[in-house]
Design a protein around this motif. Structure first.
Motif, PDB file in Angstrom:
ATOM      1  N   SER A  41      10.989   3.526  42.139  1.00  0.00           N
ATOM      2  CA  SER A  41      11.345   2.393  41.288  1.00  0.00           C
ATOM      3  C   SER A  41      11.934   2.931  39.993  1.00  0.00           C
ATOM      4  O   SER A  41      11.644   4.067  39.594  1.00  0.00           O
ATOM      5  CB  SER A  41      10.133   1.493  41.010  1.00  0.00           C
ATOM      6  N   HIS A  42      12.775   2.108  39.365  1.00  0.00           N
ATOM      7  CA  HIS A  42      13.447   2.552  38.139  1.00  0.00           C
ATOM      8  C   HIS A  42      13.649   1.348  37.219  1.00  0.00           C
ATOM      9  O   HIS A  42      14.058   0.277  37.669  1.00  0.00           O
ATOM     10  CB  HIS A  42      14.803   3.182  38.469  1.00  0.00           C
ATOM     11  N   GLN A  43      13.377   1.540  35.932  1.00  0.00           N
ATOM     12  CA  GLN A  43      13.517   0.473  34.954  1.00  0.00           C
ATOM     13  C   GLN A  43      14.876   0.542  34.265  1.00  0.00           C
ATOM     14  O   GLN A  43      15.254   1.575  33.707  1.00  0.00           O
ATOM     15  CB  GLN A  43      12.415   0.575  33.888  1.00  0.00           C
ATOM     16  N   VAL A  70       6.561  -8.438  41.560  1.00  0.00           N
ATOM     17  CA  VAL A  70       7.709  -8.736  40.693  1.00  0.00           C
ATOM     18  C   VAL A  70       8.298 -10.076  41.126  1.00  0.00           C
ATOM     19  O   VAL A  70       8.029 -10.557  42.227  1.00  0.00           O
ATOM     20  CB  VAL A  70       8.806  -7.648  40.783  1.00  0.00           C
ATOM     21  N   ALA A  73      15.804  -5.986  42.997  1.00  0.00           N
ATOM     22  CA  ALA A  73      15.589  -5.849  41.550  1.00  0.00           C
ATOM     23  C   ALA A  73      14.994  -7.142  41.014  1.00  0.00           C
ATOM     24  O   ALA A  73      15.052  -8.188  41.675  1.00  0.00           O
ATOM     25  CB  ALA A  73      16.896  -5.515  40.837  1.00  0.00           C
ATOM     26  N   GLU A 115      13.585  -1.672  42.761  1.00  0.00           N
ATOM     27  CA  GLU A 115      12.594  -1.182  43.726  1.00  0.00           C
ATOM     28  C   GLU A 115      13.305  -0.781  45.013  1.00  0.00           C
ATOM     29  O   GLU A 115      14.028  -1.593  45.603  1.00  0.00           O
ATOM     30  CB  GLU A 115      11.556  -2.266  44.032  1.00  0.00           C
ATOM     31  N   GLU A 155      18.077  -7.546  32.968  1.00  0.00           N
ATOM     32  CA  GLU A 155      17.805  -8.139  34.270  1.00  0.00           C
ATOM     33  C   GLU A 155      18.982  -7.973  35.229  1.00  0.00           C
ATOM     34  O   GLU A 155      20.132  -7.778  34.830  1.00  0.00           O
ATOM     35  CB  GLU A 155      17.465  -9.623  34.119  1.00  0.00           C
ATOM     36  N   SER A 198      17.912  -1.550  31.587  1.00  0.00           N
ATOM     37  CA  SER A 198      17.897  -2.142  30.253  1.00  0.00           C
ATOM     38  C   SER A 198      17.910  -3.658  30.270  1.00  0.00           C
ATOM     39  O   SER A 198      17.601  -4.296  29.259  1.00  0.00           O
ATOM     40  CB  SER A 198      19.120  -1.658  29.460  1.00  0.00           C
ATOM     41  N   ARG A 232      13.213  -8.482  35.014  1.00  0.00           N
ATOM     42  CA  ARG A 232      12.970  -7.535  33.919  1.00  0.00           C
ATOM     43  C   ARG A 232      13.805  -6.272  34.052  1.00  0.00           C
ATOM     44  O   ARG A 232      13.688  -5.352  33.251  1.00  0.00           O
ATOM     45  CB  ARG A 232      11.484  -7.185  33.868  1.00  0.00           C
ATOM     46  N   GLY A 233      14.629  -6.203  35.107  1.00  0.00           N
ATOM     47  CA  GLY A 233      15.500  -5.054  35.280  1.00  0.00           C
ATOM     48  C   GLY A 233      14.881  -3.912  36.031  1.00  0.00           C
ATOM     49  O   GLY A 233      15.397  -2.781  35.994  1.00  0.00           O
ATOM     50  N   ARG A 234      13.802  -4.169  36.744  1.00  0.00           N
ATOM     51  CA  ARG A 234      13.183  -3.106  37.527  1.00  0.00           C
ATOM     52  C   ARG A 234      13.795  -3.078  38.917  1.00  0.00           C
ATOM     53  O   ARG A 234      13.868  -4.103  39.604  1.00  0.00           O
ATOM     54  CB  ARG A 234      11.679  -3.293  37.622  1.00  0.00           C
ATOM     55  N   THR A 252      24.031  -5.161  35.818  1.00  0.00           N
ATOM     56  CA  THR A 252      23.079  -5.910  35.004  1.00  0.00           C
ATOM     57  C   THR A 252      23.793  -7.016  34.243  1.00  0.00           C
ATOM     58  O   THR A 252      25.013  -6.997  34.079  1.00  0.00           O
ATOM     59  CB  THR A 252      22.371  -4.981  34.000  1.00  0.00           C
TER      60      THR A 252
END
Length: 387
Positions: free
Chosen positions: A136-138, A101, A117, A124, A142, A140, A120-122, A158
């Motif tokens: 990990s979590h996605q 990432v 993070a 870790e 960045e 909405s 793309r807003g992921r 975010t």
């Protein structure tokens, strides 16, 4: 690869325009160049204890990859996805994890985790002891600020105006708090801060909120800055520096707005003073310190907000936020210098060059060590010594 959305590109343009506006009053070259440093007679020294290079930090996208410190180690990340843990006191490399990432927000530490993070807003989460991925979590949108970790939660802010509470064990979303964004904002968001089960966060609309860390229920919200002027650029009042919690008070400051002291309990204002900064304030020795958007450094009385002193010796040098370390104040600049100021007078009493690249990422004071990270990834631990 470039993951900028249209909204992100707009914010980056606003940040550039705002910075240029803060650095100059006209088009004369002498008014846009950084002030030249003059010789000083140092009475203190920042002595390097150890240094390691972790890889480049993406200044183009204004990544503010502040390291995190916990359990005797410091964890840092670069923009290419490398997360590295060092022994705090010696600099011994403990582990390194390569994530696929482009890291933009990090590092939050706590609950046995190191959390970062990406654009793309992921989010870790890595094991603090081993660097192995835990979950990990996605999201909405960045993330460009470090998560806050504690009270069984990982709280992330975010760029689309949300504060999201994730379960620290599993990464599952437990709550979300949304805010309406202004038309224009600066590039960046403030990293939320967690203290005694409460999350404190500065928002792009010039407000501060306090939320229960467990369920996200608001405790209070308070306006720090009121937008002024008819042009949208003039009405930008982002809070991009993390709140600072000290005792019964929370301190914060906004761009084109104010520096404030608020009650931790209910958000009631103790004092407010006109100010403009992209950074967090620092607190120590009875003062609140702020490096403003033009390069001046201010000290305000912690009890009433009256200006104690201001220093204009570093104008247009793109200062980092200040750090209160030991019994001095330290700021970084665009040429890799750390400047040491006397908290009582504002006089520059020491200077140390740690790199040729800018030091704009927030400095970390931890006990007897100060940690600085430059844009080319030079992570330096320093100790204060008096001559």
């Amino acid at each position: 690869m470039n993951f900028l959305s249209r909204n992100t590109a707009r914010m980056a343009a606003v940040a550039l325009a705002a910075t240029l506006g803060a650095c100059a009053s006209n088009d004369d070259k002498e008014d846009t160049d950084p002030v030249e440093l003059v010789d000083i007679e140092p009475s203190v020294e920042l002595r390097e204890v150890w240094s390691e290079n972790i890889g480049d930090i993406d200044a183009r996208l204004y990544a503010m990859l502040q390291p995190g410190i916990a359990a005797g180690r410091i964890v840092a990340a670069n923009s290419e996805g490398d997360v590295v843990a060092f022994e705090r006191s010696s600099g011994k490399r403990l582990w390194e994890t390569e994530l696929d990432v482009e890291i933009s927000g990090g590092v939050g530490v706590g609950q046995g985790l190191a959390v970062v993070a990406d654009y793309r807003g992921r989010v870790e989460a890595l094991d603090l002891d081993t660097g192995e991925e835990v979950w990990s979590h996605q999201l909405s949108s960045e993330v460009v600020a470090a998560p806050a970790v504690g009270s069984g939660r990982v709280v992330v802010q975010t760029v689309d105006g949300k504060l999201i509470g994730l379960d620290a064990s599993s990464g599952e979303e437990r709550w979300s708090h949304s805010t309406t964004l202004p038309v224009l904002t600066l590039r960046g968001t403030a990293a939320p801060v967690m203290s005694a089960g409460v999350v404190y966060a500065g928002l792009d609309n010039g407000k501060m909120v306090a939320l229960d860390a467990t369920d996200g229920i608001p405790r209070w919200d308070q306006r720090v800055a009121v937008p002024q002027g008819s042009a949208e650029l003039d009405r930008v009042v982002d809070i991009d520096g993390s709140p600072v919690v000290r005792g019964d008070l929370v301190f914060a400051a906004s761009y084109q707005g104010r520096a404030v002291a608020l009650s931790r309990e209910d958000g009631r204002g103790l004092w407010a003073r006109d100010a403009s900064t992209h950074h967090s304030v620092a607190v120590g020795a009875g003062n609140v310190y702020l490096s403003d958007a033009g390069g001046s450094v201010y000290a305000y009385n912690v009890g009433n907000g009256q200006i104690v002193w201001n220093n204009d010796d570093l104008l247009r040098r793109q200062l980092s936020g200040p750090a209160y370390f030991g019994d001095v104040l330290v700021v970084g600049d665009l040429e890799g210098y750390l400047h040491v100021l006397d908290p009582a007078s504002g006089k520059i009493v020491g200077r140390e060059e740690i790199d040729s690249d800018p030091v704009r990422i927030p400095l970390l004071a931890d006990g007897d060590l100060l940690f600085a990270l430059s844009d080319d990834g030079e992570l330096v631990a320093l100790r204060l010594e008096r001559g």
